[in-house]
Design a protein around this motif. Structure first.
Motif, PDB file in Angstrom:
ATOM      1  N   SER A 195       0.813  -1.214   0.000  1.00  8.64           N
ATOM      2  CA  SER A 195       0.000   0.000   0.000  1.00  8.64           C
ATOM      3  C   SER A 195       0.850   1.269   0.000  1.00  8.64           C
ATOM      4  O   SER A 195       0.527   2.240  -0.693  1.00  8.64           O
ATOM      5  CB  SER A 195      -0.942   0.003   1.202  1.00  8.64           C
ATOM      6  OG  SER A 195      -0.221  -0.129   2.422  1.00  8.64           O
ATOM      7  N   ILE A 198       2.278   1.821  -3.498  1.00  8.50           N
ATOM      8  CA  ILE A 198       1.219   2.273  -4.411  1.00  8.50           C
ATOM      9  C   ILE A 198       0.925   3.754  -4.186  1.00  8.50           C
ATOM     10  O   ILE A 198       0.819   4.539  -5.135  1.00  8.50           O
ATOM     11  CB  ILE A 198      -0.060   1.437  -4.215  1.00  8.50           C
ATOM     12  CG1 ILE A 198       0.191  -0.017  -4.609  1.00  8.50           C
ATOM     13  CG2 ILE A 198      -1.210   2.016  -5.044  1.00  8.50           C
ATOM     14  CD1 ILE A 198      -0.962  -0.951  -4.262  1.00  8.50           C
ATOM     15  N   LEU A 202       1.440   6.844  -6.916  1.00  7.27           N
ATOM     16  CA  LEU A 202       0.318   7.671  -7.319  1.00  7.27           C
ATOM     17  C   LEU A 202       0.590   9.149  -7.072  1.00  7.27           C
ATOM     18  O   LEU A 202       0.288  10.007  -7.909  1.00  7.27           O
ATOM     19  CB  LEU A 202      -0.948   7.236  -6.570  1.00  7.27           C
ATOM     20  CG  LEU A 202      -1.579   5.908  -7.003  1.00  7.27           C
ATOM     21  CD1 LEU A 202      -2.730   5.535  -6.081  1.00  7.27           C
ATOM     22  CD2 LEU A 202      -2.071   5.998  -8.443  1.00  7.27           C
TER      23      LEU A 202
END
Length: 221
Positions: A195, A198, A202
């Protein structure tokens, strides 16, 4: 000649930068020292006789103070009382106390966990109180100009041994005026694999090509 050594102790990361192999030019800096865990690594830092220590964020984890010992703490333990207790816990540690007594100076900046709230920004209701506690932790004089600023940013100049050159170190504050991100931090969701990675990717894409471009590309699929 310049050498850089990187050490890791649990979740605590330390970088020692040495110029010309002279201890008088050594600056040590690190982050993420959870105050409730072992602090034995401070002696390792003292062994290289650094010129000073710089906190680069998360000197303490205020949100991980035991709520049961306070009556007036908020549910997420972001109150000034919890932040203050976090600093007291670290400063009462014998290893850190010995380090603080022997290091020429300690300075630094904060991140979210010593700021007082995970992934927090300008919306944090106790940011003024938290700033005062952080500057107290750094032993910044009460009459210092830094006490009048809206944020903990600062700069410090260092002369280099056997040289007329100086290094100007600028410490930024990326919390006090930070707006809520368009993309929420995924690091808090431990059930999502990778997580944190990611979320970092982003946000990097958002910074490079813009949020509007990402949204437009998504809806054009």
């Amino acid at each position: 000649m310049r050498r850089v050594a990187v050490l890791a102790t649990g979740l605590f990361f330390l970088v020692l930068a040495q110029s010309e192999l002279q201890n008088s030019n050594v600056l040590a800096f690190g982050s993420c020292a959870k105050q409730y865990k072992s602090q034995e690594f401070w002696d390792t830092i003292l062994n290289v006789s650094p010129r000073g220590w710089l906190w680069l964020g998360d000197a303490i984890y205020a949100s991980e103070i035991q709520l049961s010992i306070f009556i007036d703490c908020t549910s997420d333990c972001s109150s000034p009382k919890c932040i203050e207790e976090g600093y007291k816990s670290l400063e009462s540690n014998s290893d850190y106390k010995r380090f603080k007594e022997q290091i020429p100076f300690i300075d630094g900046t904060w991140d979210d966990h010593d700021y007082g709230v995970n992934d927090g920004g300008k919306e944090f209701q106790y940011k003024a109180e938290s700033q005062g506690l952080f500057l107290d932790f750094l032993d910044i004089p009460k009459n210092s100009m830094r006490r009048t600023r809206d944020g903990v940013y600062s700069s410090r100049a260092f002369s280099i041994s056997d040289s007329r050159s100086q290094v100007n170190l600028i410490l930024l504050d990326v919390r006090t005026h930070r707006e809520q991100p368009l993309i929420e931090s995924l690091g808090q969701y431990s059930n999502i694999p990778f997580s944190s990675v990611i979320a970092a990717v982003l946000r990097m894409l958002t910074s490079l090509i813009g949020y509007e471009s990402i949204v437009s590309s998504f809806f054009s699929l």
